[in-house]
Each structure stands twice: as C-alpha cells, then as structure tokens.
Design a protein around this motif. Structure first.
Motif, mmCIF file in Angstrom:
data_model
loop_
_atom_site.group_PDB
_atom_site.id
_atom_site.type_symbol
_atom_site.label_atom_id
_atom_site.label_comp_id
_atom_site.label_asym_id
_atom_site.label_seq_id
_atom_site.Cartn_x
_atom_site.Cartn_y
_atom_site.Cartn_z
ATOM 1 N N UNK A 113 -2.782 3.728 -3.394
ATOM 2 C CA UNK A 113 -2.940 2.553 -4.247
ATOM 3 C C UNK A 113 -2.520 1.291 -3.510
ATOM 4 N N UNK A 114 -3.120 0.173 -3.902
ATOM 5 C CA UNK A 114 -2.622 -1.149 -3.537
ATOM 6 C C UNK A 114 -1.752 -1.628 -4.697
ATOM 7 N N UNK A 115 -0.524 -2.017 -4.391
ATOM 8 C CA UNK A 115 0.367 -2.584 -5.414
ATOM 9 C C UNK A 115 0.320 -4.101 -5.266
ATOM 10 N N UNK A 116 -0.195 -4.771 -6.278
ATOM 11 C CA UNK A 116 -0.327 -6.221 -6.245
ATOM 12 C C UNK A 116 0.693 -6.832 -7.207
ATOM 13 N N UNK A 117 1.519 -7.733 -6.677
ATOM 14 C CA UNK A 117 2.520 -8.420 -7.490
ATOM 15 C C UNK A 117 2.309 -9.916 -7.364
ATOM 16 N N UNK A 118 2.439 -10.622 -8.491
ATOM 17 C CA UNK A 118 2.114 -12.052 -8.542
ATOM 18 C C UNK A 118 3.384 -12.875 -8.806
ATOM 19 N N UNK A 119 3.499 -13.995 -8.089
ATOM 20 C CA UNK A 119 4.678 -14.855 -8.208
ATOM 21 C C UNK A 119 4.239 -16.305 -8.418
ATOM 22 N N UNK A 120 5.074 -17.059 -9.105
ATOM 23 C CA UNK A 120 4.782 -18.481 -9.319
ATOM 24 C C UNK A 120 5.428 -19.357 -8.246
ATOM 25 N N UNK A 121 6.410 -18.807 -7.530
ATOM 26 C CA UNK A 121 7.092 -19.581 -6.488
ATOM 27 C C UNK A 121 7.625 -18.640 -5.411
ATOM 28 N N UNK A 154 0.861 -1.188 0.000
ATOM 29 C CA UNK A 154 0.000 0.000 0.000
ATOM 30 C C UNK A 154 0.891 1.230 0.000
ATOM 31 N N UNK A 155 0.496 2.278 -0.733
ATOM 32 C CA UNK A 155 1.315 3.477 -0.732
ATOM 33 C C UNK A 155 0.683 4.630 -1.477
ATOM 34 N N UNK A 156 1.417 5.725 -1.546
ATOM 35 C CA UNK A 156 0.966 6.950 -2.186
ATOM 36 C C UNK A 156 0.883 6.772 -3.699
ATOM 37 N N UNK A 157 -0.217 7.200 -4.326
ATOM 38 C CA UNK A 157 -0.427 6.989 -5.758
ATOM 39 C C UNK A 157 0.627 7.699 -6.602
ATOM 40 N N UNK A 158 0.864 8.967 -6.342
ATOM 41 C CA UNK A 158 1.837 9.718 -7.136
ATOM 42 C C UNK A 158 3.238 9.133 -7.000
ATOM 43 N N UNK A 159 3.601 8.749 -5.771
ATOM 44 C CA UNK A 159 4.925 8.188 -5.522
ATOM 45 C C UNK A 159 5.089 6.846 -6.239
ATOM 46 N N UNK A 160 4.072 5.993 -6.142
ATOM 47 C CA UNK A 160 4.115 4.683 -6.804
ATOM 48 C C UNK A 160 4.317 4.830 -8.314
ATOM 49 N N UNK A 161 3.523 5.697 -8.920
ATOM 50 C CA UNK A 161 3.522 5.788 -10.376
ATOM 51 C C UNK A 161 4.747 6.520 -10.918
ATOM 52 N N UNK A 162 5.169 7.574 -10.223
ATOM 53 C CA UNK A 162 6.245 8.408 -10.743
ATOM 54 C C UNK A 162 7.620 8.098 -10.167
ATOM 55 N N UNK A 163 7.676 7.120 -9.238
ATOM 56 C CA UNK A 163 8.965 6.745 -8.663
ATOM 57 C C UNK A 163 9.113 5.228 -8.683
ATOM 58 N N UNK A 164 9.209 4.634 -9.874
ATOM 59 C CA UNK A 164 9.328 3.171 -9.957
ATOM 60 C C UNK A 164 10.640 2.650 -9.375
ATOM 61 N N UNK A 165 11.696 3.464 -9.394
ATOM 62 C CA UNK A 165 12.982 3.088 -8.787
ATOM 63 C C UNK A 165 13.462 4.270 -7.956
ATOM 64 N N UNK A 166 14.395 4.008 -7.049
ATOM 65 C CA UNK A 166 14.906 5.089 -6.206
ATOM 66 C C UNK A 166 15.690 6.112 -7.014
ATOM 67 N N UNK A 167 16.142 5.734 -8.207
ATOM 68 C CA UNK A 167 16.803 6.684 -9.083
ATOM 69 C C UNK A 167 15.853 7.739 -9.624
ATOM 70 N N UNK A 168 14.534 7.452 -9.557
ATOM 71 C CA UNK A 168 13.519 8.398 -10.033
ATOM 72 C C UNK A 168 13.015 9.310 -8.921
ATOM 73 N N UNK A 169 13.535 9.140 -7.724
ATOM 74 C CA UNK A 169 13.063 9.920 -6.583
ATOM 75 C C UNK A 169 13.406 11.398 -6.743
#
Length: 215
Positions: free
Chosen positions: A116-124, A85-100
C-alpha cells in the motif's frame, strides 16, 4: 552425537543470518551515492519524515505533478502531502508498535504480500521533518517514481481503500511491489531518491540511513 552436532550447526547458521544482514545493511547504508553538485540550483525543497522506524517523502502540494495528484483525496487547506510505502497487512493491522505481533512481522519480512501507499495530508510543516533541497529535474523524476508505485484501475485512477485510515487526514492506496527484508518501506524511499538523482544510500533498510545524509 552427529545429529546433535548438525542441529547445533544449523542453529548457528540461523543465528548468523540476522547478524550478517545487519552488518551488510550498515555497510551499504554508509555508502553515499549521487553526491550533490555544488553548482546545481535547487529552487524547491521536499522533506523526510519518520515515526522512528518508517520513512516518508513529504512534498508541497504545489510541487506535485497533476498526474500524481489525480484521484487523490486531498482537501483545499492541505498543503503538504506525505507518501509512504509498505506491506498491506502490516499497515492495516499494526497501526502502532504496541499492536506488533510476531505473525505480522514475519509475514511482512518473509512472505509475499500486497503493498500500500500511505498518504498523509498536512496543512503546515512539522518541526521534526528534515529538509531536502531539490531541483526541477530531480523533482520531476521523484514525482514519476511515486506515481509509478501506485496500482491504477482501468480508468487510470488510483485505488483507495475505503474506510481504512489511522486519522482523519490519511488514507491508503493500492501499490505495486511486495515488502520484504530486502525491500522495506525505507528502501522504497531511498530508491526513489537514487532514481531521482538525489543524494542517497547505496541501499538501506533503515530510516536513519537516508535522513543522516541530510541532517
């Protein structure tokens, strides 16, 4: 001269605030609540994951309630689901710390904004995840906590952001709440553990606070 003294005093106050925030944060992080009952039977397990700053809850798909799974974009071979869970603007505009940027950081910490809720899916299972034993009642409460964090449309479906993702196995959904220095992505995870009866920090803005309780 008096004006200069007043300015210097306010500068000192402003410098003291982050120091005080950090000290209080470490003190509250160190306090453990919901210490586990040694007689409790933990038939399941969940996981904590982090990118070094941002904490996520990972649950095996078979342990996720039907109501929480409803309207989520998950493929058949994806067995583990990560919720952050996190801030929408931060999530979208800061995908890596280099974009901060200072603007994005300041906005997330001090200005009211959507989440936003950030949902990530894994197979293992990933080797870096930290295992958390959990019983049936705690798992049910955690499912309900995560479900209640989603914004739902008039049909009761979760609202996905179209064409917004970091990779092929993640998506963003509209969430309740607003990010701040007192309500961070990590305090959201910690609060979920607290309300579910799992061992947690009294309060923490950090990722290492909660993970440290289980390593």
């Amino acid at each position: 001269m008096k004006t200069i003294k007043k300015i210097l005093k306010w500068i000192l106050y402003l410098l003291a605030l982050p120091v005080l925030y950090t000290i209080i944060s470490f003190l509250l992080t160190a306090i453990t609540i919901n210490k586990p009952d040694t007689e409790s039977e933990h038939h399941s397990k969940i996981y904590l994951s982090t990118n070094g700053v941002h904490l996520n809850i990972v649950i095996q798909k078979k342990d996720i309630d039907t109501a929480l799974l409803k309207s989520l974009l998950i493929l058949e071979n994806e067995k583990y689901i990560s919720f952050g869970w996190g801030d929408e603007n931060f999530y979208i505009n800061t995908p890596t710390w280099g974009d901060l940027t200072f603007k994005n950081a300041f906005s997330a910490m001090f200005l009211k904004s959507s989440a936003l809720i950030h949902l990530t899916r894994y197979s293992s299972i990933e080797s870096s995840w930290v295992e958390v034993p959990i019983d049936e009642s705690e798992l049910k409460d955690l499912n309900n906590y995560i479900l209640d964090s989603f914004v739902l449309d008039e049909n009761g479906s979760k609202i996905i952001l179209p064409n917004v993702a970091y990779t092929l196995n993640d998506n963003f959904y509209k969430a309740k709440g607003s990010y701040s220095c007192f309500n961070t992505c990590n305090s959201w995870v910690n609060r979920g553990f607290k309300t579910s009866g799992l061992k947690a920090c009294l309060w923490t803005p950090f990722d290492f606070g909660l993970i440290g309780k289980y390593e």
